[in-house]
Design an enzyme around this catalytic site. Sequence first.
Site, PDB file in Angstrom:
ATOM      1  N   ARG A 192      -6.337  -8.159  -9.645  1.00 31.69           N
ATOM      2  CA  ARG A 192      -7.054  -9.414  -9.900  1.00 31.69           C
ATOM      3  C   ARG A 192      -8.497  -9.073 -10.217  1.00 31.69           C
ATOM      4  O   ARG A 192      -8.901  -7.913 -10.146  1.00 31.69           O
ATOM      5  CB  ARG A 192      -7.001 -10.312  -8.659  1.00 31.69           C
ATOM      6  CG  ARG A 192      -7.511  -9.604  -7.398  1.00 31.69           C
ATOM      7  CD  ARG A 192      -7.578 -10.510  -6.200  1.00 31.69           C
ATOM      8  NE  ARG A 192      -7.780  -9.798  -4.956  1.00 31.69           N
ATOM      9  CZ  ARG A 192      -8.932  -9.323  -4.513  1.00 31.69           C
ATOM     10  NH1 ARG A 192     -10.030  -9.475  -5.241  1.00 31.69           N
ATOM     11  NH2 ARG A 192      -9.022  -8.692  -3.358  1.00 31.69           N
ATOM     12  N   LYS A 198       0.824  -1.205   0.000  1.00 34.88           N
ATOM     13  CA  LYS A 198       0.000   0.000   0.000  1.00 34.88           C
ATOM     14  C   LYS A 198       0.861   1.258   0.000  1.00 34.88           C
ATOM     15  O   LYS A 198       0.535   2.250  -0.653  1.00 34.88           O
ATOM     16  CB  LYS A 198      -0.941  -0.006   1.208  1.00 34.88           C
ATOM     17  CG  LYS A 198      -2.136  -0.946   1.064  1.00 34.88           C
ATOM     18  CD  LYS A 198      -3.102  -0.774   2.215  1.00 34.88           C
ATOM     19  CE  LYS A 198      -4.398  -1.520   1.968  1.00 34.88           C
ATOM     20  NZ  LYS A 198      -4.239  -2.957   1.880  1.00 34.88           N
ATOM     21  N   HIS A 232     -14.866  -3.890   7.411  1.00 31.42           N
ATOM     22  CA  HIS A 232     -14.158  -3.445   6.204  1.00 31.42           C
ATOM     23  C   HIS A 232     -14.296  -4.443   5.052  1.00 31.42           C
ATOM     24  O   HIS A 232     -13.513  -4.407   4.103  1.00 31.42           O
ATOM     25  CB  HIS A 232     -12.670  -3.190   6.491  1.00 31.42           C
ATOM     26  CG  HIS A 232     -12.442  -2.160   7.561  1.00 31.42           C
ATOM     27  ND1 HIS A 232     -12.662  -0.820   7.347  1.00 31.42           N
ATOM     28  CD2 HIS A 232     -12.048  -2.276   8.848  1.00 31.42           C
ATOM     29  CE1 HIS A 232     -12.389  -0.152   8.465  1.00 31.42           C
ATOM     30  NE2 HIS A 232     -12.027  -1.016   9.384  1.00 31.42           N
ATOM     31  N   GLU A 245      -3.442   6.939   7.515  1.00 29.22           N
ATOM     32  CA  GLU A 245      -4.116   7.941   6.684  1.00 29.22           C
ATOM     33  C   GLU A 245      -5.220   8.630   7.473  1.00 29.22           C
ATOM     34  O   GLU A 245      -5.767   8.065   8.429  1.00 29.22           O
ATOM     35  CB  GLU A 245      -4.759   7.272   5.460  1.00 29.22           C
ATOM     36  CG  GLU A 245      -3.768   6.701   4.482  1.00 29.22           C
ATOM     37  CD  GLU A 245      -4.453   5.992   3.326  1.00 29.22           C
ATOM     38  OE1 GLU A 245      -3.797   5.821   2.296  1.00 29.22           O
ATOM     39  OE2 GLU A 245      -5.632   5.605   3.466  1.00 29.22           O
TER      40      GLU A 245
END
Length: 672
Positions: free
Chosen positions: A297, A122, A241, A206
Amino acid sequence: MNTNNKKITRLLIANRGEIAVRIMQSAQKMGVHCIALYSDADQNALHVKQADEAWYIGASPAKDSYLVVDKVLQVAKDSGADAIHPGYGFLSENAGFAQAIQDAGIIWVGPPVNAIKAMGSKSESKALMEKARVPLVPGYHGDNQDEAFLSDEIKKIGFPVLIKASAGGGGKGMRVVENENQIPSAIKASKREGLNSFGDDKLLAEKYITRPRHVEIQVFMDQQGNGVYLFERDCSIQRRHQKVVEEAPAPQFSEQERQAMGEAAIQAAKAIQYEGAGTVEFLYDNGTFYFMEMNTRLQVEHPVTEMITGQDLVAWQLKVAQGETLPLTQSELSIHGHSMEVRIYAEDPNNDFLPTTGTLEHVQLPKLIAGKVRLDTGVQQGDEVSPYYDPMISKLIVWGEDREQCLSTLKQALQQYQIAGVTTNLSFLRKVVNVEAFRQGDVSTQFIEEFNDQLMNDHGIKHHHLIAAVCQHMLKRTSLRLGRASNDDHTNPWHKINAMRLNQAAKETLHFTTHDNTLFSVDVETLSNQTNIGHWQITINNEVFTVMGRLENDTIQYQFNDKWQSARIINYKHQIWVYDGQGESQFAYYQANFNQHTEQAGSLTAPMNGTIIQIDTNVGETVQAGDVLMIMEAMKMEHAIKAPVNGIIKEICFKLGDLVSESAMLIEMEEA
């Protein structure tokens, strides 16, 4: 660019369940021979039955079978596979696996190794997107992983902050930090989950946008450098999530926003020389969007894109892997209608969505209609839901001319769909699609929290649902008495004939229980009762109703409050589900010999099958209510076992690494 022009004839699918079945459906239509893998737990799985051939891959845990690269490659060589499709999940985003396949001279149905590596981290992906001028959420994406340094960076961002495992996905290794006190434990938990799930404890942090939408773009690139986006999907409704409901196109989303986000997604794909199917995920906040991550993917939710574009994305993948150019250009792609997908999980929404296991003893599917109602699944009635893999049972996908028609079709299909034997989220999904805000398209990643009262609370049994169930019970019992029963199960409580009276109206009392085992009764006086129609006086809480009812296939039609209405009723092992356009009710036929297990105060049992991965207490230790005593891992998620009361630890029944069964005693406590 390494362009391949070899036709795929023998495809090994390095996955299982619904994923493998879905890939086979497209590949076999193209005349491709499909090779499946199976573990001990999957010997009789649907994907094994539908494959052209299937090879044993190892023990039930994925780490001993589906995730062992050398085993998969050996089967590929032994079976003569000329291509490998990784599906989604498992090894689909493993760069080492992709490289090993290509080194073996086998076609890899996926993106270039360097693209997987770039998006697998990430933090690295954020750096690349920053260079490509794709908008980012403010935060820290650097390499310094010292906990004190990370803590300072988190404080600089400003609360709330989202901490994420850099190599993560699917909600694993993610924690929302609301204040400074939560920082140390959140860092430790995210690092541990990242290491356990992905072998990497690197974190990024973040700014946490409190009410964003999760909107993603489906992109496709070929080996010649051509690229298109197949529009967007809104995946905002999530728990832990992980996505619960997806739809395409996104509601309340303008054509200008669609084009801007689509072009940004293509920009992101080109920045890493992408090939094949990919999904660029964005956080969308009142007209502004930020790059979140790119999944290298095919996604679980790809069917909604297929429904609105009329394209087979797995077929596209195979064509691109063979070196063909994309089937369509951007100008040739268009949106037709609206599609929604819901994920049916073996889990208990009333128990913090914990995974459940067991046998799918009864499965009643919705009516499937080509192009309108589709079900992607890897299981069937009689199959076991094991603790070894993801708890998703199926995906229900519907299409309509517009969003309103699509939602109506989804509601109807969800009413028809019933599973017994394993606790599922079907009832929860029916509540979600009936929330008025969802009907209006007012969604966000906080949807489930915002509407928790409507979604999680049991609002009681509706009187008219109870009356419908009583009518069906009386009519079916009459059918049995007259020799017209659909089966000979005389142990079924609905078939008991204990209210017959000579020369007088039959009177009886039916007993039921609610979810919380509250017992209640309904008095029934039969005025007339024939095979297909009956007339009764029904008393509920001293309120008297005169009702007529008749059976029509799998529905009951009954006259109540001077009008005829219909309900659909499913009975299975004393459980009763009643559905109509006004919602649903669930209750049970009471059995006098019903044996309810009651735990002793202070005892702790396993909420599901799983593995003990951490023990945080010792025998003799004094603990406080709420203290984490143990952590279990089940179906790829961590679950904390906490002290229910203040007390002293008397016994720890398992050790690290032990696999425990649901309801097994984990820890014994002596209450203080």
